[in-house]
Enzyme design. Sequence first.
Site, PDB file in Angstrom:
ATOM      1  N   CYS A 116       0.809  -1.220   0.000  1.00  0.00           N
ATOM      2  CA  CYS A 116       0.000   0.000   0.000  1.00  0.00           C
ATOM      3  C   CYS A 116       0.842   1.271   0.000  1.00  0.00           C
ATOM      4  CB  CYS A 116      -0.954  -0.010   1.189  1.00  0.00           C
ATOM      5  SG  CYS A 116      -2.052  -1.431   1.127  1.00  0.00           S
ATOM      6  N   HIS A 256      -3.697   6.972   2.321  1.00  0.00           N
ATOM      7  CA  HIS A 256      -4.029   5.637   1.807  1.00  0.00           C
ATOM      8  C   HIS A 256      -5.418   5.263   2.332  1.00  0.00           C
ATOM      9  CE1 HIS A 256      -3.964   1.501   0.790  1.00  0.00           C
ATOM     10  NE2 HIS A 256      -3.821   1.074   2.033  1.00  0.00           N
ATOM     11  N   ASN A 286     -10.003  -0.524  -0.827  1.00  0.00           N
ATOM     12  CA  ASN A 286      -8.538  -0.428  -0.788  1.00  0.00           C
ATOM     13  C   ASN A 286      -7.971  -1.029  -2.079  1.00  0.00           C
ATOM     14  OD1 ASN A 286      -5.813  -0.650  -0.301  1.00  0.00           O
ATOM     15  ND2 ASN A 286      -6.016  -1.573   1.726  1.00  0.00           N
TER      16      ASN A 286
END
Length: 331
Positions: A116, A256, A286
């Site tokens: 990520c 994020h 995500n």
Amino acid sequence: MNKIRASITGIEAFLPEYILTNEELSRMVDTSDEWIMQRIGIKERRILKGKDLATSDMGAEAALRLFAKTGTKADDIDLIIAATVTPDMFFPSTACVIADKAGIKNAWGFDLSAACSGFIYALQTASQFIESGRYKKVLLVAGDKMSSIVNYNDRTTCPLFGDASVAVLLEPDTEDFGVMDHIFQIDGSGRHHLYVKGGGSLRPSSHETIDSGDHYMYQEGQTVFKVAVSKMADVAVEMMERHNITAEDLAWLVPHQANMRIIEATARRMGLSKEKVMINIERYGNTTAATIPLCLWDWEKELKKGDKLILAAFGGGFTWGSIYLKWAYNS
Ligand code: UT7
């Protein structure tokens, strides 16, 4: 002459058409829209459907859209960096495949694996090539086909992730816009809390790895959550302090998008109101390397030249960090 910095001069995204809603998920596993919205904040996510479609297909499409939007010739790209943890295959790199599919013939490139944190690590890496003075157009493609490693029988991970890819063009800037600073950190002792166990050189693919589900992503959610909340906020606050940026000065936090609660906690620690935080987790979930550039793409029209942005990410590895960026154009 002013220092050469790397500034983002264009951004385009590819989102698969198929929308996987919480309603559909709750028919697949024991979950509900209410639980997912309360604990994560996701309503729907995009899934790449179709035979023989991979991370490179989303990346190449994003790159071609970017070229069309910015009037860039594929042949003018010097370097391509693909940030992903769902490469088409071990090798060749997804950067090679995207280059071929997008008609990029005069570049070299490589993949960058930081889960990520992939976009911010790749942005900093790309910016150093630009700062050297030798590179004029660097293409950064951040994307993941998370649906290729998600176990849709595991209710603890399947609501979280989606597929997407974003292409970003970086060019030199001597007017003090672009990537200003970074604070990065890894801690490999966290690697057992979020990973894909099988398929690598440690546990090569076998009947046993398939039977054990080792090719799916594994996550100990609570452990990751606790570290993510503290580390993402730490690096974002440290960046503000290092550059004397107040909550008033900062135009946007670009976090994020893993969990709404992590985003809100980071904003709180920075003293920011929600209006200054880019949040689109509800629509896309995500998307790993793609979350931060997907926010920049979504908010592109609102961004103004000179806006001060802090990008912050936390992910598998563990990897985390923040980037201070001054936006370089009005669209
Ligand atoms: O982007 C890379 C980094 N990753 C992250 O930042 C993710 C960090 N982790 C998280 O976001 C959260 O830990 C999760 C969203 C994964 C889980 O939320 P949580 O609040 O930590 O839930 P939990 O794991 O503590 O589970 C609470 C309860 C459990 O039931 P019991 O044991 O209390 O009866 C789970 O079995 O919720 C249950 N549960 C669910 N219930 C309905 C877990 N998943 C689900 C689900 N639907 N999908």
